[in-house]
Design an enzyme around this catalytic site. Structure first.
Site, mmCIF file in Angstrom:
data_model
loop_
_atom_site.group_PDB
_atom_site.id
_atom_site.type_symbol
_atom_site.label_atom_id
_atom_site.label_comp_id
_atom_site.label_asym_id
_atom_site.label_seq_id
_atom_site.Cartn_x
_atom_site.Cartn_y
_atom_site.Cartn_z
ATOM 1 N N LYS A 109 0.815 -1.222 0.000
ATOM 2 C CA LYS A 109 0.000 0.000 0.000
ATOM 3 C C LYS A 109 0.843 1.263 0.000
ATOM 4 C CE LYS A 109 -4.017 -2.073 2.221
ATOM 5 N NZ LYS A 109 -4.587 -2.349 3.553
ATOM 6 N N LYS A 190 -5.245 -10.948 -5.808
ATOM 7 C CA LYS A 190 -6.393 -11.323 -4.971
ATOM 8 C C LYS A 190 -7.579 -10.387 -5.212
ATOM 9 C CE LYS A 190 -5.313 -8.764 -0.833
ATOM 10 N NZ LYS A 190 -4.931 -8.616 0.524
ATOM 11 N N LYS A 193 -11.424 -4.812 -2.806
ATOM 12 C CA LYS A 193 -12.506 -3.834 -2.844
ATOM 13 C C LYS A 193 -12.224 -2.723 -3.845
ATOM 14 C CE LYS A 193 -13.662 -4.538 2.026
ATOM 15 N NZ LYS A 193 -13.127 -4.204 3.353
#
Ligand code: AMP
Ligand code: TRP
Length: 322
Positions: A109, A190, A193
């Site tokens: 991130k 993966k 969202k």
């Protein structure tokens, strides 16, 4: 069995959240279990206040719609129980900079530069505190949370060693299938969202047409043989995992029954639609009664505080505070 788990209100839940975590929670709920909307964690990435306010309520409603029962276990918002933020500080003074820097979720991130929030870096410490406050034995999570659970165990052991026996050391529980549901368009990534891949994620509240379209367009391969093989056939294998998880069987058992991708996709689409339909209906009903949700959340927070308070006090005293 003392269970704790949490989810961030950072967007609509997808099949990964549902099959990897939420469905396990529903199966394992008991009077000693705690399920938390970890809204403080959602502040680690940029999010509009109005968006967070809406999404945290929606996530609470999704928990209930999926079958978590507030009469059975404790369901609450992290920010309603101040001990989470308080224990976080104590544990930040136990964790080291180096070990946080090794967290892969952080490294992914933070890739975009140094402007990230400090909370993004210390996020796993807040998570460790969430778990340790409840003297948790088992933490049902998807595969991507294993490293965070290891850190939580390390922090608990280090604290106990340094300040005396205070915390129970928890363990992660990861489901046997669908612990890592992959993106339908890019099956080596993966399911998430983020909206960067609109056809890649199936959301729990997706209408049936959207689910059917996403399953039909899911990327597979050209060899035409229905068999699980993560290395050479990740797209197809992912579909088999999702199928097996909903059905409660194994990828091999599903693969045996099919020779054509089209038939597999058609049946999978029906299975997902029929499994999610009742959740979607119940979700809409729950959101139509926000006062009821607020009332349940207040009761959950009160019950959670009763357990978390004494554990926090014990930790603070062990360190020489209070
Ligand atoms: P998050 O959306 O990061 O708050 O994750 C909530 C829960 O869903 C955690 O237990 C994750 O491990 C799980 N989870 C998230 N994405 C996936 C995925 N693609 N496959 C399986 N589990 C997942
Ligand atoms: N970090 C978890 C995730 O992104 C969410 C989380 C926060 C959590 N606190 C937790 C999960 C405590 C389990 C237990 O999925």
């Amino acid at each position: 069995m003392r269970i704790f788990s949490g989810m961030q209100p950072s967007g609509d839940l997808h099949l990964g959240n549902y099959l990897g975590a939420l469905r396990q929670w529903v199966a394992s709920q008991n009077p000693d279990a705690f399920y938390c909307v970890v809204d403080l964690h959602a502040l680690t990435l940029p999010i509009e206040p109005a968006t967070l306010a809406r999404q945290r309520t929606e996530l609470f409603a999704t928990f209930l719609a999926s079958g978590l029962d507030p009469e059975v276990s404790t369901i609450f918002f992290q920010s309603d129980v101040a001990y989470h933020a308080q224990l976080n500080w104590l544990l930040e003074c136990v964790a080291s900079f180096g070990e946080l820097g090794r967290m892969t979720a952080f490294k992914e991130k933070a890739e975009r530069g140094e402007g990230y929030r400090v909370g993004l870096f210390t996020y796993p410490v807040l998570m460790a505190g969430d778990i340790l406050l409840y003297e948790t034995e088992e933490v049902p999570v998807g595969d991507d949370q294993r490293q965070h659970l290891e850190l939580c165990r390390d922090l608990a052991q280090r604290f106990n060693h340094r300040y005396g026996e205070t915390f129970r050391v928890p363990r992660a529980v990861v489901p046997p299938v669908a612990a890592r549901v992959m993106d339908l368009q890019e099956p080596t990534r993966k399911m998430s969202k983020s909206l960067s891949s609109p056809l890649g994620s199936i959301f729990i509240v997706d209408p049936p047409e959207a689910i059917a379209r996403k399953v039909a367009r899911a990327v597979t391969d050209t060899d035409g043989e229905v068999r699980p093989d993560w290395e050479h056939k990740p797209g197809l294998t992912n579909l088999l995992e999702i199928f097996a998880s909903f059905e409660g069987s194994s990828v091999e058992a599903v693969a045996e029954r099919y020779t054509r991708y089209g038939d597999l996709k058609r049946d999978l689409s029906e299975l997902v639609v029929s499994s999610l339909a009742p959740i979607r209906e119940r979700y809409a009903e729950l959101l139509a009664a926000p006062e009821h949700l607020a009332d349940l959340a207040a009761r959950g927070a009160a019950a959670a505080s009763e357990v978390a308070g004494p554990v926090y006090e014990r930790a603070a005293r062990a360190m020489g505070l209070g």
